[in-house]
Write an enzyme that holds these catalytic residues in place. Structure first.
Site, PDB file in Angstrom:
ATOM      1  N   GLU A 148      -0.285  -0.293   9.230  1.00  0.00           N
ATOM      2  CA  GLU A 148       0.638  -1.505   9.017  1.00  0.00           C
ATOM      3  C   GLU A 148       1.793  -1.603   9.814  1.00  0.00           C
ATOM      4  O   GLU A 148       2.232  -2.593  10.330  1.00  0.00           O
ATOM      5  CB  GLU A 148       0.925  -1.652   7.515  1.00  0.00           C
ATOM      6  CG  GLU A 148       1.329  -3.245   7.281  1.00  0.00           C
ATOM      7  CD  GLU A 148       1.621  -3.211   5.648  1.00  0.00           C
ATOM      8  OE1 GLU A 148       1.868  -2.230   5.095  1.00  0.00           O
ATOM      9  OE2 GLU A 148       1.598  -4.305   5.098  1.00  0.00           O
TER      10      GLU A 148
ATOM     11  N   ARG B 224       1.415  11.391  -0.041  1.00  0.00           N
ATOM     12  CA  ARG B 224       1.204  10.984  -1.470  1.00  0.00           C
ATOM     13  C   ARG B 224      -0.392  11.098  -1.831  1.00  0.00           C
ATOM     14  O   ARG B 224      -0.567  11.366  -3.082  1.00  0.00           O
ATOM     15  CB  ARG B 224       1.465   9.691  -1.625  1.00  0.00           C
ATOM     16  CG  ARG B 224       2.973   9.801  -1.310  1.00  0.00           C
ATOM     17  CD  ARG B 224       3.431   8.084  -1.469  1.00  0.00           C
ATOM     18  NE  ARG B 224       3.223   7.310  -0.346  1.00  0.00           N
ATOM     19  CZ  ARG B 224       3.714   7.372   1.018  1.00  0.00           C
ATOM     20  NH1 ARG B 224       4.764   8.005   1.072  1.00  0.00           N
ATOM     21  NH2 ARG B 224       3.034   6.395   1.883  1.00  0.00           N
TER      22      ARG B 224
HETATM   23  P1  AMP Z   1      -2.796   1.265   6.576  1.00  0.00           P
HETATM   24  O1  AMP Z   1      -3.274   2.470   7.418  1.00  0.00           O
HETATM   25  O2  AMP Z   1      -2.120   0.146   6.961  1.00  0.00           O
HETATM   26  O3  AMP Z   1      -3.846   0.947   5.268  1.00  0.00           O
HETATM   27  O4  AMP Z   1      -1.643   2.011   5.381  1.00  0.00           O
HETATM   28  C1  AMP Z   1      -1.727   2.964   4.526  1.00  0.00           C
HETATM   29  C2  AMP Z   1      -1.117   4.113   4.660  1.00  0.00           C
HETATM   30  O5  AMP Z   1       0.516   3.838   4.853  1.00  0.00           O
HETATM   31  C3  AMP Z   1      -1.032   4.843   3.519  1.00  0.00           C
HETATM   32  O6  AMP Z   1      -0.991   6.158   3.629  1.00  0.00           O
HETATM   33  C4  AMP Z   1       0.338   4.438   2.717  1.00  0.00           C
HETATM   34  O7  AMP Z   1       0.998   5.582   2.144  1.00  0.00           O
HETATM   35  C5  AMP Z   1       1.070   3.710   3.786  1.00  0.00           C
HETATM   36  N1  AMP Z   1       1.619   2.655   3.511  1.00  0.00           N
HETATM   37  C6  AMP Z   1       1.173   1.297   4.145  1.00  0.00           C
HETATM   38  N2  AMP Z   1       1.766   0.177   3.604  1.00  0.00           N
HETATM   39  C7  AMP Z   1       2.528   0.491   2.651  1.00  0.00           C
HETATM   40  C8  AMP Z   1       3.210  -0.018   1.479  1.00  0.00           C
HETATM   41  N3  AMP Z   1       3.314  -1.525   1.633  1.00  0.00           N
HETATM   42  N4  AMP Z   1       3.677   0.499   0.671  1.00  0.00           N
HETATM   43  C9  AMP Z   1       3.395   1.934   0.474  1.00  0.00           C
HETATM   44  N5  AMP Z   1       2.812   2.814   1.306  1.00  0.00           N
HETATM   45  C10 AMP Z   1       2.158   2.073   2.456  1.00  0.00           C
END
Ligand code: AMP
Length: 177
Positions: free
Chosen positions: A98, A61
């Site tokens: 996450e 995205r």
């Molecule tokens: P993080 O590495 O935990 O900061 O997660 C960010 C990545 O995971 C990004 O590429 C987002 O597209 C995806 N992502 C993580 N959590 C979400 C969420 N709650 N909603 C949408 N995309 C998420």
């Protein structure tokens, strides 16, 4: 356009891709031309005077807005991709997100020390993905690195903080719970 209008354009999908995660679906924002244009305008106005020469978008995205922002800023676009997708020689970085672990790759000739790089993704949650991308970019020794997101999840524990010398900006602040 108001921030509320942009927030309303984001579809919230509970329990995706796993139970307990509230997924912020930006495809509903991207398909609305006024909202999509507004997000690109807002990002570009944040970085118009920063001398950005490359936008590094995170799969997938981060490509959608990252490429449009790059063209508008007069910068090149560099993809940061999931393993095995890039055809030439790559540099890799493992990270925790996450909901699981993964790694990211960038072509080993994507960035030069003369570049000023904007790392871009749709959502900032724990910071793991962005931190891995920032590490990959910093490995090339660019002049400066900036980080930008459409959505900052304000109540997600930032377990992988982005280094302090990398300014972080988000267009929208949204809580998961
Ligand atoms: P993080 O590495 O935990 O900061 O997660 C960010 C990545 O995971 C990004 O590429 C987002 O597209 C995806 N992502 C993580 N959590 C979400 C969420 N709650 N909603 C949408 N995309 C998420």
């Amino acid at each position: 356009m108001t921030e509320e209008k942009l927030i309303e354009a984001i579809r919230i999908v509970p329990d995706f891709p796993v139970k307990g995660i509230q997924f912020f679906d930006v495809t509903t924002l991207f398909k609305d031309v006024a909202c999509y244009a507004e997000v690109i305008d807002r990002i570009c106005s944040l970085y118009a005077d920063k001398g950005i020469t490359k936008v590094a978008g995170i799969e997938s995205r981060g490509f959608v807005t990252g490429a449009a922002v790059a063209a508008r800023l007069g910068a090149g676009f560099v993809p940061i991709r999931k393993p095995g997708k890039l055809p030439a020689r790559v540099v890799s970085e493992k990270y925790t997100k996450e909901y699981g672990t993964d790694s990211l790759e960038i072509h080993d000739d994507a960035i030069t020390p003369d570049d000023v790089v904007l790392v871009h993704d749709d959502v900032l949650a724990t910071g793991g993905t962005a931190l891995a991308a920032v590490k990959l970019v910093k490995g090339f020794g660019p002049k400066a690195v900036f980080c930008n997101f459409i959505i900052n999840i304000t109540d997600c524990p930032r377990t992988s903080p982005i280094p302090e010398d990398v300014p972080v900006e988000s267009i929208l602040n949204m809580a998961e719970r």
